[in-house]
Design an enzyme around this catalytic site. Structure first.
Site, PDB file in Angstrom:
ATOM      1  N   THR A  70      -6.331   2.622  -6.601  1.00  0.00           N
ATOM      2  CA  THR A  70      -7.557   2.442  -5.816  1.00  0.00           C
ATOM      3  C   THR A  70      -8.511   3.593  -6.113  1.00  0.00           C
ATOM      4  O   THR A  70      -8.172   4.756  -5.928  1.00  0.00           O
ATOM      5  CB  THR A  70      -7.210   2.355  -4.319  1.00  0.00           C
ATOM      6  OG1 THR A  70      -6.383   1.211  -4.137  1.00  0.00           O
ATOM      7  CG2 THR A  70      -8.457   2.218  -3.470  1.00  0.00           C
TER       8      THR A  70
ATOM      9  N   HIS B 208     -13.735  -2.221  -0.821  1.00  0.00           N
ATOM     10  CA  HIS B 208     -12.705  -1.849   0.153  1.00  0.00           C
ATOM     11  C   HIS B 208     -12.931  -2.587   1.486  1.00  0.00           C
ATOM     12  O   HIS B 208     -12.691  -2.039   2.565  1.00  0.00           O
ATOM     13  CB  HIS B 208     -12.717  -0.323   0.374  1.00  0.00           C
ATOM     14  CG  HIS B 208     -11.355   0.272   0.608  1.00  0.00           C
ATOM     15  ND1 HIS B 208     -10.651   0.945  -0.355  1.00  0.00           N
ATOM     16  CD2 HIS B 208     -10.561   0.296   1.710  1.00  0.00           C
ATOM     17  CE1 HIS B 208      -9.498   1.382   0.142  1.00  0.00           C
ATOM     18  NE2 HIS B 208      -9.409   0.989   1.396  1.00  0.00           N
TER      19      HIS B 208
ATOM     20  N   GLN C 170       0.303  -0.344  -4.744  1.00  0.00           N
ATOM     21  CA  GLN C 170      -1.011   0.330  -4.783  1.00  0.00           C
ATOM     22  C   GLN C 170      -0.854   1.821  -4.588  1.00  0.00           C
ATOM     23  O   GLN C 170      -0.060   2.289  -3.765  1.00  0.00           O
ATOM     24  CB  GLN C 170      -1.912  -0.264  -3.690  1.00  0.00           C
ATOM     25  CG  GLN C 170      -3.263   0.414  -3.555  1.00  0.00           C
ATOM     26  CD  GLN C 170      -3.269   1.542  -2.527  1.00  0.00           C
ATOM     27  OE1 GLN C 170      -2.517   1.486  -1.564  1.00  0.00           O
ATOM     28  NE2 GLN C 170      -4.083   2.560  -2.747  1.00  0.00           N
TER      29      GLN C 170
ATOM     30  N   LYS D 205      -8.859  -0.741  -8.717  1.00  0.00           N
ATOM     31  CA  LYS D 205      -9.471  -1.462  -7.595  1.00  0.00           C
ATOM     32  C   LYS D 205     -10.619  -0.644  -7.028  1.00  0.00           C
ATOM     33  O   LYS D 205     -10.512   0.578  -6.908  1.00  0.00           O
ATOM     34  CB  LYS D 205      -8.390  -1.674  -6.528  1.00  0.00           C
ATOM     35  CG  LYS D 205      -8.849  -2.296  -5.233  1.00  0.00           C
ATOM     36  CD  LYS D 205      -7.643  -2.693  -4.400  1.00  0.00           C
ATOM     37  CE  LYS D 205      -8.039  -3.233  -3.053  1.00  0.00           C
ATOM     38  NZ  LYS D 205      -8.469  -2.189  -2.128  1.00  0.00           N
TER      39      LYS D 205
ATOM     40  N   TYR E  42      -2.897   5.790  -4.496  1.00  0.00           N
ATOM     41  CA  TYR E  42      -4.087   6.648  -4.443  1.00  0.00           C
ATOM     42  C   TYR E  42      -3.806   7.856  -5.328  1.00  0.00           C
ATOM     43  O   TYR E  42      -2.639   8.255  -5.459  1.00  0.00           O
ATOM     44  CB  TYR E  42      -4.337   7.135  -3.009  1.00  0.00           C
ATOM     45  CG  TYR E  42      -4.852   6.069  -2.070  1.00  0.00           C
ATOM     46  CD1 TYR E  42      -6.130   5.542  -2.232  1.00  0.00           C
ATOM     47  CD2 TYR E  42      -4.081   5.600  -1.014  1.00  0.00           C
ATOM     48  CE1 TYR E  42      -6.618   4.570  -1.371  1.00  0.00           C
ATOM     49  CE2 TYR E  42      -4.561   4.628  -0.147  1.00  0.00           C
ATOM     50  CZ  TYR E  42      -5.831   4.120  -0.331  1.00  0.00           C
ATOM     51  OH  TYR E  42      -6.320   3.163   0.518  1.00  0.00           O
TER      52      TYR E  42
ATOM     53  N   SER F 255       0.839  -1.208   0.000  1.00  0.00           N
ATOM     54  CA  SER F 255       0.000   0.000   0.000  1.00  0.00           C
ATOM     55  C   SER F 255       0.869   1.252   0.000  1.00  0.00           C
ATOM     56  O   SER F 255       1.972   1.252   0.542  1.00  0.00           O
ATOM     57  CB  SER F 255      -0.880  -0.023   1.256  1.00  0.00           C
ATOM     58  OG  SER F 255      -1.404   1.262   1.519  1.00  0.00           O
TER      59      SER F 255
HETATM   60  C1  LIG Z   1      -6.637  -2.627   7.700  1.00  0.00           C
HETATM   61  C2  LIG Z   1      -6.919  -2.440   6.240  1.00  0.00           C
HETATM   62  C3  LIG Z   1      -6.212  -1.480   5.530  1.00  0.00           C
HETATM   63  C4  LIG Z   1      -6.462  -1.301   4.167  1.00  0.00           C
HETATM   64  N1  LIG Z   1      -5.708  -0.398   3.459  1.00  0.00           N
HETATM   65  C5  LIG Z   1      -5.867  -0.297   2.127  1.00  0.00           C
HETATM   66  C6  LIG Z   1      -5.010   0.535   1.356  1.00  0.00           C
HETATM   67  O1  LIG Z   1      -4.097   1.181   1.875  1.00  0.00           O
HETATM   68  N2  LIG Z   1      -5.236   0.607   0.022  1.00  0.00           N
HETATM   69  C7  LIG Z   1      -6.234  -0.108  -0.600  1.00  0.00           C
HETATM   70  O2  LIG Z   1      -6.405  -0.021  -1.812  1.00  0.00           O
HETATM   71  N3  LIG Z   1      -7.039  -0.921   0.112  1.00  0.00           N
HETATM   72  C8  LIG Z   1      -6.873  -1.040   1.446  1.00  0.00           C
HETATM   73  N4  LIG Z   1      -7.671  -1.893   2.159  1.00  0.00           N
HETATM   74  C9  LIG Z   1      -8.685  -2.714   1.461  1.00  0.00           C
HETATM   75  C10 LIG Z   1      -8.076  -4.058   1.003  1.00  0.00           C
HETATM   76  O3  LIG Z   1      -7.155  -3.869  -0.027  1.00  0.00           O
HETATM   77  C11 LIG Z   1      -9.164  -5.020   0.507  1.00  0.00           C
HETATM   78  O4  LIG Z   1      -9.937  -4.384  -0.464  1.00  0.00           O
HETATM   79  C12 LIG Z   1     -10.060  -5.529   1.629  1.00  0.00           C
HETATM   80  O5  LIG Z   1      -9.319  -5.743   2.805  1.00  0.00           O
HETATM   81  C13 LIG Z   1     -10.740  -6.823   1.217  1.00  0.00           C
HETATM   82  O6  LIG Z   1     -11.599  -7.280   2.209  1.00  0.00           O
HETATM   83  P1  LIG Z   1     -11.197  -8.368   3.324  1.00  0.00           P
HETATM   84  O7  LIG Z   1     -10.358  -7.655   4.306  1.00  0.00           O
HETATM   85  O8  LIG Z   1     -12.498  -8.790   3.867  1.00  0.00           O
HETATM   86  O9  LIG Z   1     -10.419  -9.475   2.621  1.00  0.00           O
HETATM   87  C14 LIG Z   1      -7.453  -2.084   3.522  1.00  0.00           C
HETATM   88  C15 LIG Z   1      -8.151  -3.042   4.253  1.00  0.00           C
HETATM   89  C16 LIG Z   1      -7.891  -3.234   5.588  1.00  0.00           C
HETATM   90  C17 LIG Z   1      -8.641  -4.293   6.344  1.00  0.00           C
END
Ligand SMILES: Cc1cc2nc3c(=O)[nH]c(=O)nc-3n(C[C@H](O)[C@H](O)[C@H](O)COP(=O)(O)O)c2cc1C
Length: 395
Positions: free
Chosen positions: A159, A279, A131, A255, A133, A110
């Site tokens: 994203t 997300h 990834q 995404k 933003y 990330s």
């Molecule tokens: C703690 C946490 C931090 C996240 N940070 C980002 C991020 O920095 N960038 C991003 O595109 N998605 C982020 N996400 C979303 C994840 O990439 C992903 O879409 C999501 O966790 C999928 O669902 P799941 O946790 O149920 O597998 C984050 C998710 C979590 C749980």
């Protein structure tokens, strides 16, 4: 659970992480935005799907390996980008990337990670995904893209579903910060996490190292939080995707797609893949589960664009269900973070092993031998689609 009982599920890893990770960082992972309805719907949507039990098929030779974005993978699963993984366990992003590499699946770093792009590259040899933003400071963004290119990243993931941040009550109540502020509440909680504190004391990686030192005027975490909230660019449009397409000559993924129309727009913008995702229920609370959005999106983009999926995946069965509904690969977020928070690198490996074993056994019991053969036919038709004639048949 007995303390020495073997770990047999991602849920076991979650419980262990809940004990070992400081409260504010555990809550950061295990929460959704507002009421958490979409967060829960992701898991519930997958759990509600039924598999068809098949017998009498030779399933003695099975293969889970495949390809994602042109890369060989041990199974069609990648680690999703997650901010602050380095706060679940010291050096978390490096450890997770190493576990993914040893296992043979892609890792996504990330933008708001603790370990930097260069740090992760220095500790791994398999190219990882990065990834991004959309940020107002385009010069900084261009530098980030160039750094990802120099570090050998094989794919860029833009994203799209976070032009503004969804409100997560717990993060506000906990005063989430990196590193944690020395308030009485935090200190009392940290005193119960000696392993975490010891590991954290041994590393220098405690802030957003992709950003601090790379942007003028950002030298500490508190000004960084301010910078991030000011930097996310609300003008984000398909024009920016086209701009990035011109800037980046390797694989490009967008995404956060939940609508077939957006999926078609992404395909027109020339991306290589999309991730069907809400997300993890952390943005638009009230959005449907991501699994319910998958079939129509997979149909809309056809074979031109690779369709990846995430949201609520906690087991190999969930992976198989997503593949059956049209995903070419699946990303896991919380599942691997629970492993990381529970046991560091070994916990991420354990998570991947659990998913692989369950995927393999489920394929066998459904009568298929290759993940590429996962299709709708694997799923039992839901009760509500019973043909009317059968429902009306005399007993
Ligand atoms: C703690 C946490 C931090 C996240 N940070 C980002 C991020 O920095 N960038 C991003 O595109 N998605 C982020 N996400 C979303 C994840 O990439 C992903 O879409 C999501 O966790 C999928 O669902 P799941 O946790 O149920 O597998 C984050 C998710 C979590 C749980």
């Amino acid at each position: 659970m007995f303390p020495d009982a073997p770990i047999t599920s991602v849920e076991d890893l979650r419980r262990l992480a809940a004990r070992r990770v400081p409260r504010m960082f555990y809550d950061y992972v295990d929460c959704g935005s507002w009421t958490g309805a979409t967060y829960r719907a992701n898991e519930q949507g997958l759990a509600a799907i039924r598999l068809r039990q098949r017998v009498g098929i030779d399933i003695s030779r099975r293969s889970l390996s495949g390809r994602m974005l042109g890369e060989d993978v041990a199974m069609p699963v990648a680690l999703a980008p997650t901010g602050l993984a380095g706060m679940q366990w010291a050096d978390g992003e490096i450890l997770a990337a190493r576990a993914a590499e040893r296992f043979g699946v892609p890792f996504t770093l990330s933008t708001v990670s603790v370990c930097s792009i260069e740090d992760v590259a220095a500790h791994t040899s398999r190219p990882f995904w990065f990834q991004l933003y959309l940020m107002k400071d385009r010069a900084f963004m261009e530098r980030l893209v160039a750094r990802a290119h120099d570090a050998g990243c094989s794919a860029l993931v833009l994203t799209m579903d976070l032009p503004v941040q969804g409100q997560r009550h717990l993060d506000i109540k906990n005063g989430l910060s990196t590193p944690p502020r020395p308030t009485l509440r935090n200190l009392v909680n940290l005193a119960t996490k000696p392993r975490w504190c010891l590991n954290m004391a041994r590393t220098q990686r405690r802030t957003f190292r992709n950003i601090v030192g790379h942007v003028e005027g950002v030298s500490d975490a508190s000004s960084l939080a301010h910078w991030v909230s000011e930097q996310f660019d609300q003008t984000l449009s398909w024009e920016h995707v086209r701009w990035l397409r011109r800037l980046w000559d390797r694989k490009l993924i967008v995404k956060g797609i939940m609508d077939p129309e957006d999926a078609r727009a992404a395909a027109r913008a020339g991306v290589d893949a999309i991730v069907v995702s809400n997300h993890g229920g952390r943005q638009l609370d009230g959005a449907p589960s991501s699994i319910s959005a998958l079939p129509a999106i997979a149909e809309a983009v056809g074979a031109r664009t690779e369709v990846l999926f995430d949201g609520g995946v906690r087991s190999g069965q969930d992976v198989l269900k997503a593949l059956a509904l049209g995903a070419g690969g699946v990303l896991i977020g919380r599942a691997f973070l629970y492993g990381l928070g529970a046991m560091g690198e070994a916990g991420v490996t354990r998570c991947l092993e659990l998913i692989r074993r369950e995927l393999d056994l489920t394929m066998a019991l459904c009568g298929i031998t290759d993940t590429a053969d996962a299709a709708r036919a694997l799923l039992d038709a839901p009760a509500y689609s019973e043909p009317a004639a059968r429902l009306a048949a005399p007993v």
